[in-house]
Scaffold this active site. Structure first.
Site, PDB file in Angstrom:
ATOM      1  N   CYS A  41      32.808  43.655  37.632  1.00  0.00           N
ATOM      2  CA  CYS A  41      31.535  43.987  36.996  1.00  0.00           C
ATOM      3  C   CYS A  41      31.258  43.165  35.732  1.00  0.00           C
ATOM      4  O   CYS A  41      30.152  42.655  35.534  1.00  0.00           O
ATOM      5  CB  CYS A  41      31.495  45.479  36.667  1.00  0.00           C
ATOM      6  N   HIS A  96      27.771  48.191  30.933  1.00  0.00           N
ATOM      7  CA  HIS A  96      28.712  47.389  30.148  1.00  0.00           C
ATOM      8  C   HIS A  96      27.903  46.494  29.205  1.00  0.00           C
ATOM      9  O   HIS A  96      26.914  45.876  29.616  1.00  0.00           O
ATOM     10  CB  HIS A  96      29.536  46.472  31.050  1.00  0.00           C
TER      11      HIS A  96
END
Ligand code: NAP
Ligand code: 12T
Length: 345
Positions: free
Chosen positions: A132, A252
């Site tokens: 990710c 994130h």
């Protein structure tokens, strides 16, 4: 698209944080599905999931489950992928693997569609979805690589707990209320479920994601280093990473410092970002506008802001990159790859 071929699709890890998003995107994107198989461990077998108004019963994933499956999306951990993806390939499926199992295998393309979609043609049955943190960074850096060349990347991440799975989300929520109630916190999952030492995540910041390697870096940090070079197809890019878990549920955030090979104008970089596929520029300091995890949550875009030149190095650029780790960081990137496969067949 009346002549569109319909595919038999399997989602492995269908009851997990990533699997749930994949199922949602297959429905939302109206992916051309004939039959959808939802697979998990024996623990969740029998669970019912609604897809396009119909109930599908989740089954235990076994090698035979892939009989007749044409596209299989794996998000059930590396061990499950290692055990079952070859069995799926043997039965004729193309596997899109969300785990770390095959990413650095030379025979496995590691694909972010905005960066290296052509690599999917080299596949031998398995296509890997990158980590990710890597996906959102390389998606934002690709236009800079094409225009100026990149010599060096220094990245620090601020990663959401959802990256560590559904149980890690539950743990942070539970700990938060325990701290607020003045009760003692007993960490059980983070930083790494499989390791004995645990740390509190609520009201805390943990500089460990995944296991430590012999070189002092964590595996998550080394994934960013190796995957970036492979996806950007340049072993000479110097990459160093510090990966940190923060008490955020979705999204994130990354502070990225990049050194370019050629001189740049900030205005040109802004225009590149405005025109780049999958990128949304949010960079208006005068009005306090910059990417935020809370704004990125649930969206497919990679958000970029805080663009500014290094004060000591004219080819150095600082940027702030935010994206929903379960969307572009996992499910959306995987479904994008599946859509490319569907178009090609
Ligand atoms: P999660 O919420 O913990 O879900 C795990 C899923 O895997 C559940 O559906 C679980 O089924 C299933 N599973 C576990 N053991 C299994 C087994 N032996 N056989 C079949 N299914 C099994 O985790 P998650 O956050 O969705 O992540 C899943 C995996 O995806 C991670 O381990 C990681 O490798 C990968 N991932 C990748 C990215 C990325 O950056 N691309 C991001 C996050 C995660 P039960 O309900 O039966 O337990
Ligand atoms: N340990 O895809 O804990 O390799 O946030 C993604 C996320 C592994 C991966 C995490 C992890 C991966 C995490």
């Amino acid at each position: 698209m009346s002549n569109q071929k319909l595919f038999n699709v399997a989602v492995v890890g269908a009851t997990g944080a990533v699997g749930e998003q994949i199922i949602g995107l297959l429905e939302k994107r109206n992916f051309p599905i004939n039959q959808l198989k939802l697979l998990s461990s024996a623990r969740s077998a029998g669970t019912k999931v609604t897809f396009k108004g119909q109930e599908i019963v989740v089954e235990e994933a076994k090698p035979e489950s892939f009989e007749g499956v044409e596209i299989a999306l794996f998000s059930a951990g590396g061990d499950v992928s290692k055990a079952l993806a070859p069995a799926a390939v043997e039965r004729g499926a193309i596997c899109i693997d969300n785990t770390n199992a095959f990413r650095m295998d030379p025979d496995t393309p590691l694909v972010v569609p905005e960066v290296n979609i052509d690599a999917i043609n080299e596949h031998k049955g398995i296509i890997a979805n990158p980590n990710c943190s890597t996906i959102q960074m390389v998606a934002a850096l690709k236009p800079l690589q094409d225009r100026y060349g990149i010599s060096r990347i220094i990245v620090s991440t601020y990663q959401a707990v959802s990256g560590a799975g559904a149980r890690a989300i539950d743990e942070m929520v539970r700990q938060s209320s325990e701290v607020l109630a003045g009760r003692e916190v007993e960490p059980q999952i983070l930083p790494v479920g499989a390791l004995p030492v645990k740390h509190q995540i609520a009201f805390n910041v943990i500089p460990q994601i995944d296991k430590f390697q012999d070189n002092g870096y964590t595996l998550e940090e080394m994934k960013m280093v190796r995957e970036t070079k492979k996806i950007m197809d340049d072993e000479s890019i110097e990459v160093t990473a510090t990966c940190v878990r923060v008490p955020v549920v979705y999204g994130h955030s990354e502070s990225v410092y990049v050194e370019l090979k050629n001189e740049y104008e900030l205005e040109d970089v802004r225009k590149l970002m405005e025109n780049a596929p999958g990128i949304t520029l949010v960079d208006d300091p005068a009005n306090q506008q910059y990417p935020l995890a809370t704004e990125a949550a649930g969206k497919p875009d990679v958000f970029v802001g805080r663009l500014r030149r290094d004060l000591g190095h004219t080819r150095g650029l600082n940027m702030w990159i935010v994206s929903d780790n379960l969307m572009k960081g996992a499910a959306w990137n995987a479904v994008q790859i599946a859509e490319f496969i569907a178009i090609e067949q």
